[in-house]
Design an enzyme around this catalytic site. Structure first.
Site, PDB file in Angstrom:
ATOM      1  N   LYS A 185       0.871  -1.185   0.000  1.00 23.62           N
ATOM      2  CA  LYS A 185       0.000   0.000   0.000  1.00 23.62           C
ATOM      3  C   LYS A 185       0.897   1.220   0.000  1.00 23.62           C
ATOM      4  O   LYS A 185       2.029   1.173   0.489  1.00 23.62           O
ATOM      5  CB  LYS A 185      -0.875   0.015   1.253  1.00 23.62           C
TER       6      LYS A 185
HETATM    7  N1  GLU Z   1      -6.822  -0.167  -3.805  1.00 28.14           N
HETATM    8  C1  GLU Z   1      -7.539  -1.351  -4.169  1.00 28.14           C
HETATM    9  C2  GLU Z   1      -7.632  -2.300  -2.993  1.00 28.14           C
HETATM   10  O1  GLU Z   1      -7.560  -1.891  -1.858  1.00 28.14           O
HETATM   11  C3  GLU Z   1      -6.993  -1.997  -5.434  1.00 28.14           C
HETATM   12  C4  GLU Z   1      -5.584  -2.480  -5.362  1.00 28.14           C
HETATM   13  C5  GLU Z   1      -5.019  -2.937  -6.698  1.00 28.14           C
HETATM   14  O2  GLU Z   1      -5.750  -2.993  -7.657  1.00 28.14           O
HETATM   15  O3  GLU Z   1      -3.827  -3.251  -6.730  1.00 28.14           O
HETATM   16  O4  GLU Z   1      -7.860  -3.481  -3.126  1.00 28.14           O
END
Ligand code: GLU
Length: 427
Positions: free
Chosen positions: A117
């Site tokens: 993240k």
């Molecule tokens: N931000 C999204 C999540 O929390 C998507 C993450 C992604 O597609 O890599 O799952």
């Protein structure tokens, strides 16, 4: 073989309340499933954390410093994967907790990724487009050694979108000297994005809602739905459920909520919001507060806004049969327990909102193959993977009596632990 005793170690920088909550969840499931203490210990902390200072020239000519983060919790099953959020509450602990959630999410869905993240502490709504672009580009350049199609692949999260991903792709590509679309997912289709990615998270949430409705044996033609949040996830979920005949009786955004027991015309509301920028003032519903919205009687409640919405203060107000978590971490652990005891089915975030990262995976695969699928193919494949994961989680819940969240974690953690066991500990 005994693991290092955590109590003897100095506190780690990421150990905020938020992170400790995610870690406690792992500890709980590790104990429940009798996880090898060494494997457990290796899963409790992020693998890599980077904090960067991002100087940005503001529109008024001054320079302002922002703090940015990228955390990779695990990279055992493949490159790290996870979104980047812009929000004033972003900090190392939050990003590390969300990176850990991404690890479990990818593992649960059977994707060849670890979890990551990123985020920048800022108020995106107070930044001009130009400021956002300079912020994004400089952040990308500061974390450039961590990311790459084989290393770590960012995607959109709160207050970032396909334009943000285009800037990251461009900055990365310029720095390495050639175009690298697969360094990000969730980019526009015209520069290598996938059909269906923008709608994917909402599509997965709507799919889980329908599966949960049939799982509890609800035999209603038009189950009633309340959606908290009308951003990308909330609005698409509301639209897709509306289109399949569900009755959306309330929605909200950051400013206010709308209620109409006869059902809100979602396509009309979407048109209104794209013009006005908010749900407030929509003529065909009554205005309600967020607190009132959570307490409405309904079949399905979809929290698709911020984290920590269903907590000690709000949990007793809920009058729904099913909660489908569109947001990441909308329910506190104690509230989750209470909902389970009260007979409310909670479809946990790592399952319910996994449609986003699943289609991110499709986007990455298509980019690496240089071969692109139709929207229909993307959606069919998404339903197949979501369906399998739903079945596995519901089966585990029935078999073990665990809460669905714990069942989902048990599957995700179990798969990863097995991979780590096979690969061994270096050196
Ligand atoms: N931000 C999204 C999540 O929390 C998507 C993450 C992604 O597609 O890599 O799952």
């Amino acid at each position: 073989m005994t693991a290092v005793q955590s109590v003897e170690r100095p506190t780690m920088e990421c150990e905020t309340q938020h992170f400790l909550m995610a870690q406690r969840q792992l500890d709980e499931i590790a104990q429940e499933m009798g996880l090898d203490p060494e494997l457990h210990e290796r899963l409790r902390y992020p693998k890599r954390s980077l904090i960067v200072t991002i100087p940005v020239r503001m529109d008024n000519g001054t320079v302002r410093s922002f703090t940015g983060y990228r955390v990779q919790h695990d990279v055992t099953l493949g490159p790290a994967k996870g979104g980047i959020r812009f929000h004033p509450e972003v900090n190392l602990g939050e990003v590390a907790a969300l990176a850990m959630l991404m690890t479990w999410k990818c593992s649960l869905m059977g994707l060849p990724y670890g979890g990551a993240k990123g985020g920048i502490r800022c108020e995106p709504w107070n930044l001009s487009l130009g400021e956002q672009e300079r912020l994004t580009r400089r952040y990308t350049s500061e974390i450039i050694n961590l990311i790459g199609p084989d290393k770590d692949i960012p995607a959109p999260d709160m207050y970032t979108n396909e334009q943000t991903m285009a800037w990251i792709m461009d900055t990365y590509s310029i720095n390495v000297g050639h175009t690298v679309p697969s360094v990000v997912t969730g980019k526009p289709v015209s520069i290598g994005g996938s059909f269906g990615r923008t709608e994917a998270t909402g599509r997965g949430v709507a799919y889980c809602a329908r599966r949960a409705v049939s799982h509890i044996g609800l035999k209603k033609e038009s189950p009633t739905v309340v959606v908290q949040g009308f951003g990308n996830v909330g609005s698409i979920t509301a639209r897709l459920l509306h289109d399949t005949g569900y009755k959306i009786i309330a929605v909200s955004d950051v400013h206010s909520g709308l209620h109409n027991p006869k059902g809100i015309d979602i396509p009309r509301l979407q048109a209104y919001v794209s013009e006005m920028g908010k749900v407030k003032g929509f003529p065909h519903a009554d205005e309600i507060t967020n607190a009132e919205l959570l307490g409405l009687e309904c079949d399905v409640l979809v929290p698709a806004a911020l984290g920590d919405q269903i907590n000690d203060r709000t949990v007793n107000k809920l009058k729904c049969k099913i909660v489908v978590e569109g947001a990441n971490g909308p329910t506190s652990p104690d509230a989750d327990m209470k909902l389970h005891e009260g007979g409310i089915l909670v479809v946990p975030d790592i399952l319910a909102n996994a449609g986003g990262v699943t289609v991110s995976y499709f986007e990455w695969v298509q980019g690496l193959m240089h071969l692109f699928w139709s929207e229909e193919e993307v959606n069919n494949r998404l339903e197949q993977i979501m369906g399998r994961a739903c079945d596995q989680v519901f089966e585990m819940t029935v078999k073990t009596g665990l809460r669905p969240r714990m069942s989902a974690l048990r599957i995700g953690v179990g798969r990863l632990a097995e991979a780590k066991r096979l690969l061994g500990l270096y050196p």
